[in-house]
Enzyme design. Structure first.
Site, PDB file in Angstrom:
ATOM      1  N   ASP A 532       0.820  -1.150  -0.033  1.00 32.67           N
ATOM      2  CA  ASP A 532       0.185   0.084  -0.002  1.00 32.67           C
ATOM      3  C   ASP A 532       0.758   1.326  -0.019  1.00 32.67           C
ATOM      4  O   ASP A 532       1.994   1.110   0.214  1.00 32.67           O
ATOM      5  CB  ASP A 532      -0.885   0.009   1.144  1.00 32.67           C
ATOM      6  N   GLU A 534       0.990   5.500   0.714  1.00 35.66           N
ATOM      7  CA  GLU A 534       0.253   6.851   1.174  1.00 35.66           C
ATOM      8  C   GLU A 534       0.891   8.015   0.340  1.00 35.66           C
ATOM      9  O   GLU A 534       2.192   8.123  -0.116  1.00 35.66           O
ATOM     10  CB  GLU A 534       0.684   7.394   2.542  1.00 35.66           C
ATOM     11  N   HIS A 673      -4.676   3.682   7.630  1.00 36.98           N
ATOM     12  CA  HIS A 673      -4.197   4.795   6.870  1.00 36.98           C
ATOM     13  C   HIS A 673      -2.707   4.907   7.073  1.00 36.98           C
ATOM     14  O   HIS A 673      -2.146   6.221   7.250  1.00 36.98           O
ATOM     15  CB  HIS A 673      -4.825   5.915   7.368  1.00 36.98           C
ATOM     16  N   ASP A 678      -2.284  -0.515   6.647  1.00 41.89           N
ATOM     17  CA  ASP A 678      -3.079  -1.171   5.551  1.00 41.89           C
ATOM     18  C   ASP A 678      -2.893  -2.478   4.693  1.00 41.89           C
ATOM     19  O   ASP A 678      -3.451  -3.185   4.527  1.00 41.89           O
ATOM     20  CB  ASP A 678      -3.152   0.012   4.408  1.00 41.89           C
TER      21      ASP A 678
END
Length: 718
Positions: A532, A534, A673, A678
């Site tokens: 994942d 960000e 998050h 995640d």
């Protein structure tokens, strides 16, 4: 409750169809009348229509809406509720630990849901009983396996065990530390290691070298040699020299007398450089000595002449003295370098500071009969020491301090100061009485004494020892202070209470994928990297950048939490405040971190030879795609999306967010998050989805990709 367009259309369609049917029925009835009857009906209804036309239209609309509402309720009760019940039942069939089926719909459906939940509880109890029996039956095997894993983990050599394809199925902490050291990954890109369960050893040692060594070992096995092995030295791309020993793991693999092999790895770069440096020094000394000897011999020949003038004789004698002095200086320098090299290569071991202090106090008590007071020692403090020699030195000094004193007031202190450790032995008395103790041989005591001095012990640690007055206290006190090296990589050490990382998986002996296409392989047999990101925002084409990459690995159906990547990335741009409230990453946290050009190669190495998995992964892949031109890094691995897979398993679910899917599957959400948080949740969701996909006949990677392409959500693009 929220609905998408297709759901709203499905609810309104029955009502609209009913209204149209009623209108068409009225029109047909009117058309079937003969002209006089139709005229009479029109004359009778005309004033009513003219007077109450709007009211009639209104009531028609109310009737249509009521019909639509009623049909929607009937659809929810007799179509949607059974469909959701069926999906929940499939989850229970695939995972006995899943949450109970939600009771919805009529009384019959609620009773059916209760019955399903009761059956699931009974099945769970039976499975728990079976698991307990299996656990009891396999306890001895598991104990032996764990003992082997623990034994290998604590070995001082770097050990790696591989199957015939070079897939790693066991390694120890020393091997992981060695591979971290020789990795070419940027210093800030932590976690992108060369080694891991299910990964290929060929990222560390060239495949051709291992194949050649294996062939030699197999030939020796055929000849009947009792302990065949191969040894070779290889050069890594990062400039390190590795000495490799390969031994076979005998088994019944088809076409081969072995089922795998064991590698012992040793980084000999420093040893090689030290030996090369010594060779250069000896060569230089030899060349210089040859010239020196020649000059001395020539001068001596001239001095043999009896009629040599005094001035000439003095000049030749001066030549001899200068050449001898030069040779002596060179030999002294060579001896000093050799002594320093010996101290550098002295075998030191990592030891906890608390253990060192306790062992020293016990030895001093045995030798002197005096208790030693130990100041509080930081439990995180680890040293690199020769514990036997160092404790012997402390015991020698304590014996000297206790001679002729009933209360020498012995005290040990250990602290970290400026990247080194300060080990103090304090005692009652002035420093003058202890002068010279650190320079004389350590004699006596339970260890039998040693020709080494305390100063020799300190120098072998690359440190120092000195005597000084204590700054406070009455009566006067003095102390010997040792300056000692700290153990390397203290932060990577497993602390008490933490679980040991999984360094082995013997089921990988049977995992050979060298001759199979991935699309035709079962999902359970593949290795996955779940990741994942960000980002600064949601517009990759508009300038938003990645600020964090998190990833974990799934091998042989197991989530390897110890093999993770958690990397902050400097976006070289501002981070909007609106995003900070979600992911919590502030500009100061990414300042000085690797750029995306540095982080992506490390991430690419981490995901090599695996299938990528993510949630709504098209968004993350768009960011990676846009960086191909600037970084030269292309991600061409197969990709699976838990959003698409969940929509296949639960087509009637009201939401397909990661939280909603996790709740349906009984996965606890934590660290939301953050990229790694995640990724870990997504990995657990993916593992829960695999048996549910298998129930629907989706067993291979190719079948999962084909089914994903047919999902409604697959039409979304970023």
């Amino acid at each position: 409750m929220t609905f998408d367009r297709s759901q709203v259309a499905a609810m309104l369609a029955p009502g609209v169809a009913l209204a149209l049917w009623m209108a068409l029925g009225a029109a047909g009835f009117y058309a079937s009348l003969d002209p006089p009857a139709a005229a009479a009906l029109s004359a009778a209804l005309g004033p009513l229509v003219e007077t109450h036309g709007m009211l009639v239209v209104f009531w028609w609309l109310v009737a249509a809406a009521g019909a639509a509402w009623g049909v929607q309720k009937l659809h929810a009760r007799f179509v949607s509720a059974p469909a959701r019940l069926a999906e929940g039942a499939r989850v229970l069939v695939g995972d006995a630990d899943a949450p109970p089926v939600a009771a919805a719909g009529g009384r019959t459906l609620r009773a059916l849901a209760d019955a399903l939940n009761a059956l699931a509880r009974e099945r769970l109890a039976l499975r728990q009983d079976m698991a307990r029996l299996v656990e009891q039956a396999s306890h001895a095997v598991a104990q032996q396996r764990d003992q082997l894993g623990a034994l290998v983990a604590e070995l001082q050599q770097s050990v790696v065990v591989c199957n015939l394809d070079g897939r790693i199925l066991l390694y120890n902490a020393r091997a992981r530390a060695l591979c971290r050291r020789i990795s070419r990954a940027p210093g800030g890109a932590g976690g992108a290691e060369l080694i891991g369960l299910g990964r290929s050893i060929h990222g560390v040692v060239d495949a051709a070298l291992i194949a050649h060594a294996r062939e030699g070992v197999e030939r020796r096995i055929v000849k009947g040699e009792p302990a065949p092995a191969a040894h070779f030295v290889t050069h890594t791309p990062s400039g390190h020299l590795l000495r490799v020993s390969l031994a076979p793991v005998r088994g019944a693999a088809a076409g081969s007398p072995v089922s795998g092999f064991v590698l012992l790895l040793d980084d000999i770069t420093d040893d090689y450089e030290a030996e090369a440096r010594q060779d250069r020094q000896w060569l230089a000394l030899t060349e210089a000595s040859r010239a020196t000897v020649g000059n001395i011999q020539a001068a001596l020949d001239m001095l043999d002449y009896p009629d040599l003038e005094p001035a000439e004789r003095e000049r030749f004698q001066q030549v001899v003295r200068e050449e001898v002095a030069g040779m002596g200086a060179r030999i002294t320098a060579l001896a000093a370098d050799a002594a320093a090299d010996i101290r550098t290569r002295w075998p030191l071991q990592d030891m906890a500071g608390t253990d060192l202090a306790a062992a020293a106090a016990h030895r001093i008590l045995e030798d002197t009969g005096q208790e030693v007071r130990i100041d509080a020692v930081d439990p995180e403090l680890w040293l690199s020491v020769d514990s036997f020699a160092l404790i012997a030195a402390l015991a020698f000094l304590a014996r000297r301090a206790a001679e002729g004193r009933e209360a020498p007031g012995l005290e040990l202190r250990l602290s970290r100061v400026d990247g080194r450790a300060h080990l103090d032995l304090a005692f009652t008395g002035g420093a003058a009485i202890a002068a010279g103790w650190q320079s004389c041989p350590m004699e006596g005591g339970s260890g039998g004494g040693s020709p080494l001095s305390v100063r020799d012990v300190a120098e072998r640690h690359g440190g120092e020892v000195w005597l000084e007055h204590a700054r406070a206290g009455t009566p006067p006190r003095a102390l010997f202070r040792f300056l000692l090296p700290l153990a390397a990589a203290v932060e990577a050490r497993t602390q008490p209470g933490e679980s040991r990382p999984e360094f082995y998986d013997f089921a990988l002996f049977a995992a050979s994928d060298g001759h199979h296409e991935r699309d035709h392989r079962p999902l359970e047999d593949l290795s996955f990297t779940v990741f994942d990101t960000e980002t600064t925002g949601l517009d990759p084409a508009g300038g938003d950048e990645i600020i964090q990459i998190g990833a974990t690995r799934i091998v042989n159906g197991k989530l390897l939490r110890a093999e993770c990547l958690d990397q902050l990335v400097d976006p070289r741009r501002s981070i909007p405040e609106a995003g900070i409230a979600i992911h919590g990453i502030r500009p100061a946290m990414v300042r000085g971190q690797p750029t995306i050009a540095e982080a992506l190669p490390a991430f690419h190495a981490f995901v090599s030879d695996t299938v990528l998995v993510g949630h709504n992964v098209a968004f993350d892949l768009r960011f990676l795609k846009l960086k191909e031109a600037s970084t030269g890094v292309r991600f061409e691995q197969p990709v699976l999306d838990t959003l698409l897979l969940a929509s296949i398993v639960h087509p009637n679910a009201e939401a397909q967010s990661l939280e909603a899917i996790a709740a349906r599957l009984g996965v606890t959400v934590s660290g939301r998050h953050t990229a790694l948080g995640d990724a870990l949740v997504c990995a657990e969701v993916f593992l829960k989805l695999l048996p549910l996909l298998r129930q629907q006949g989706i067993r291979t990677l190719g079948e999962a990709r084909a089914a994903s392409e047919d999902s409604y959500y697959a039409r979304l693009r970023y």
